[in-house]
Enzyme design. Sequence first.
Site, PDB file in Angstrom:
ATOM      1  CB  ILE A   1      -0.981  -0.019   1.188  1.00 45.20           C
ATOM      2  CG1 ILE A   1      -1.854  -1.274   1.112  1.00 45.20           C
ATOM      3  CG2 ILE A   1      -1.872   1.216   1.217  1.00 45.20           C
ATOM      4  CD1 ILE A   1      -2.605  -1.441  -0.193  1.00 45.20           C
TER       5      ILE A   1
ATOM      6  CD  GLU B   1       4.314   6.206   1.577  1.00 46.10           C
ATOM      7  OE1 GLU B   1       3.927   6.649   2.675  1.00 46.10           O
ATOM      8  OE2 GLU B   1       3.531   5.718   0.735  1.00 46.10           O
TER       9      GLU B   1
ATOM     10  CB  CYS C   1      -0.525  10.003  18.132  1.00 45.23           C
ATOM     11  SG  CYS C   1      -0.932   9.281  19.735  1.00 45.23           S
TER      12      CYS C   1
ATOM     13  CD1 TRP D   1      -8.304  12.057   8.164  1.00 43.22           C
ATOM     14  CD2 TRP D   1      -6.503  10.937   7.452  1.00 43.22           C
ATOM     15  NE1 TRP D   1      -8.679  10.743   8.004  1.00 43.22           N
ATOM     16  CE2 TRP D   1      -7.588  10.034   7.564  1.00 43.22           C
ATOM     17  CE3 TRP D   1      -5.274  10.465   7.008  1.00 43.22           C
ATOM     18  CZ2 TRP D   1      -7.484   8.684   7.267  1.00 43.22           C
ATOM     19  CZ3 TRP D   1      -5.159   9.112   6.708  1.00 43.22           C
ATOM     20  CH2 TRP D   1      -6.244   8.236   6.844  1.00 43.22           C
TER      21      TRP D   1
ATOM     22  CD  GLU E   1     -12.073  10.454   8.683  1.00 43.83           C
ATOM     23  OE1 GLU E   1     -11.673  11.603   8.914  1.00 43.83           O
ATOM     24  OE2 GLU E   1     -11.302   9.488   8.577  1.00 43.83           O
TER      25      GLU E   1
ATOM     26  CB  CYS F   1      -7.981   1.359   5.352  1.00 46.88           C
ATOM     27  SG  CYS F   1      -7.341   2.947   5.883  1.00 46.88           S
TER      28      CYS F   1
ATOM     29  CD  GLU G   1     -10.414  -3.609   6.994  1.00 46.07           C
ATOM     30  OE1 GLU G   1     -10.453  -4.740   7.515  1.00 46.07           O
ATOM     31  OE2 GLU G   1     -11.419  -2.901   6.823  1.00 46.07           O
TER      32      GLU G   1
ATOM     33  CG  HIS H   1      -4.143  -1.399  11.622  1.00 51.31           C
ATOM     34  ND1 HIS H   1      -4.694  -1.609  10.382  1.00 51.31           N
ATOM     35  CD2 HIS H   1      -3.800  -0.095  11.660  1.00 51.31           C
ATOM     36  CE1 HIS H   1      -4.698  -0.464   9.708  1.00 51.31           C
ATOM     37  NE2 HIS H   1      -4.163   0.458  10.462  1.00 51.31           N
TER      38      HIS H   1
END
Length: 769
Positions: free
Chosen positions: A447, A500, A532, A577, A621, A659, A681, A710
Amino acid sequence: MLLTNNLGYPRVGAFRELKKANEAYWAKKISAEELLQAGLKIREGNWKTQKDAGIDLIPSNDFSFYDQVLDLSLTVGAIPARYNSLLNKIDRQYNLDLYFAMARGFQEGGVDVTAMEMTKWFDTNYHYIVPEFVKNQEFKLTSEKFLSEYNEAKQQGIETKPVIIGPITYLLLGKEKEAGFNRIDLIDSLLPVYEEILAKLADAGAQYVQIDEPFLALDIDDATRALYAKVFEKLAAAAKGIKLIVATYFEALRDNEDTALALPVHALHLDLVRGEDQLDSILAKVPANLTLSLGVVEGRNIWKNDYEKSLTKINQAVEKLGKDRVWVAPSSSLLHVPFDLDNENNEESLPAEVKNWLAFAKQKLAEVKDLAVLAEGEVDAATQKRFEANKAANESRRTSPLIHKPEVKTRVNNITDEDATRTSKFNDRKKAQKAKFNLPDYATTTIGSFPQTKDVRKWRADLKKGAISQEQYDKEIAEETERTIRLQEQLDIDVLVHGEFERNDMVEYFGEQLAGYAFTQNGWVQSYGSRCVKPPIIYGDVYRPEDMTVRWSAYAQSLTNRPVKGMLTGPVTILQWSFVRNDQPRSTTTYQIALAILDEVQALEKAGIKIIQIDEPAIREGLPLRKADQQAYLDWAVRSFRVSSSNVDDDTQIHTHMCYSEFNDIIQDIAAMDADVITIETSRSQMELLDAFADFKYPNDIGPGVYDIHSPRVPSTEEMVDLLRKAKAVVPSEQLWVNPDCGLKTRAWPETKAALESMVEAAKILRAE
């Protein structure tokens, strides 16, 4: 007298103390007792901060080591059967090992269990652990965390208001894990546990209990409305003198006003930021025995409150109800904003002028107290001075030349439908891409990110501190990138990524290179568990001054003959975000970002990067909570993605990634994004999320995630093969890609290598079949 009320407070600590303690515990570097002490220290600090700020109703049980919904699942004994082997690890307070196994999975000592599902908390970037229910679900009081934390505060000399997610909201947040029942029908089995909770809190001397029922601000049917009346009659009877507060947030009550106002409770909390127009209607019919908590201070964004505007609403309520029946509060829990603006002192990343427009959690407490004092009418000199400063700060923001760039606004106004449309249809593009890349069936990819080790993070920190030069830093990043390319080649992955390593965060990294953004040093917000994020701040018009990602993508492509994906974050996700300016429509800001991303897409294409992924995990979202508002949002959200991705050649393959989202109700709009490949996901749901794509007959290619990144557990090849067979049963094999659920940034190298080896082997098995 107007009381001040707070719904919840950030729990990660001012400097991410909880994250560090959790991860040390998971790595077996500290004991359970040390972790518990770290949690206690954060709670005690939070309670003292709120008391010192003059908050009358201070929350307890808003702290969590991982997630408040998971806390409640443990409290009411909704523990899935696969964790039975860990039940002997239960204690009456935190149940740490079982608790973390439910959140993260467990693979140790012959025990191997998967984690529970995780999804977004309403329309925020916070993720909760989804409760799992079976037909004959039994509930019992299993944890007394709510009581122990109330008593902890009391021992500190602070009376608190325990916070509990309401029973209806809790059931609606969950998922049925077998057929033949509706989870809301479990309410009669669940209610006795809530009655027991209230009884224990009453015996301990609690005066108030906050019951969060945000579903009262969502679309619910008549049966659910009737259920609210029945449930709260029972809770009120069990309260034994406790004053119950029902908290609603994230939207207006609208057609649920009568239901909420009729509940037999002491107070009702209203979100007057997201539902700013509901006060008139509420005041016209509020019963004589009900107190209103007015959520006038924004709980989800970081802009200073406009005292004059808020006082208009407070004074309107006071005139109708009197001061004793009006409380002043944030709109929602302050979980969603950073801890303390006083910890920000870097004027280069956060200019003083912009900082003066902001308020973090600690400052929002002060705003709540100021508004209560101002509304009382007996204003001291210090409060009056803050009132004048507030007016000046808001006027400065309205008129600042930092904000407005006419050329950016003109470019947005000139966007046409042609700018949001690929030249050819997908089938023609797929043929061109097949000729270009000649990828096998079940093509494998990841990903985007690979593990960011302590060394990688240290290089970045050392560069910021001036401990190493830019040249030294670039050398380290180049070597790490090459190692990652070589590893992917050895693993025989088909489409590679550069890893990345130069990026701190998938949004902050881009924000740092876009005009119109500011940044914090310690503006951390919890996304899930120990994860976080530090959302950048959009304060002005956004544009791209120069290339953002081309250098490292092009370098990675120069190392290999296999295609390397360019990795970008999409416009809606960058918006969602970030802390977004509230002085223009969100759609306008999104189009500005979309044009900046388009510029980067075209620069990548020019540099020879012909597979480009534009991540949009936040599309779902951002969906408004009310059905009536959703299509307008989806129209501009999808169009902004297409603006960012459409002006490319047919043989340039555009990927997107999503996801931890439910897709059923927006699948048509996801298809309208017209990405050549979408990765999603699906592993925690055992491919359930793929059903929406199959039922819709989704036309483009799909990469369902075959393992959960995760969780630290490493799935076997057989597990992944089984998931791919499930996918193959509902989606044509020629449309399927093979990939993890999400980026690998938070994982360690050993588990990453092992999981990717299994993933590639699973793809080869499916090809052979």
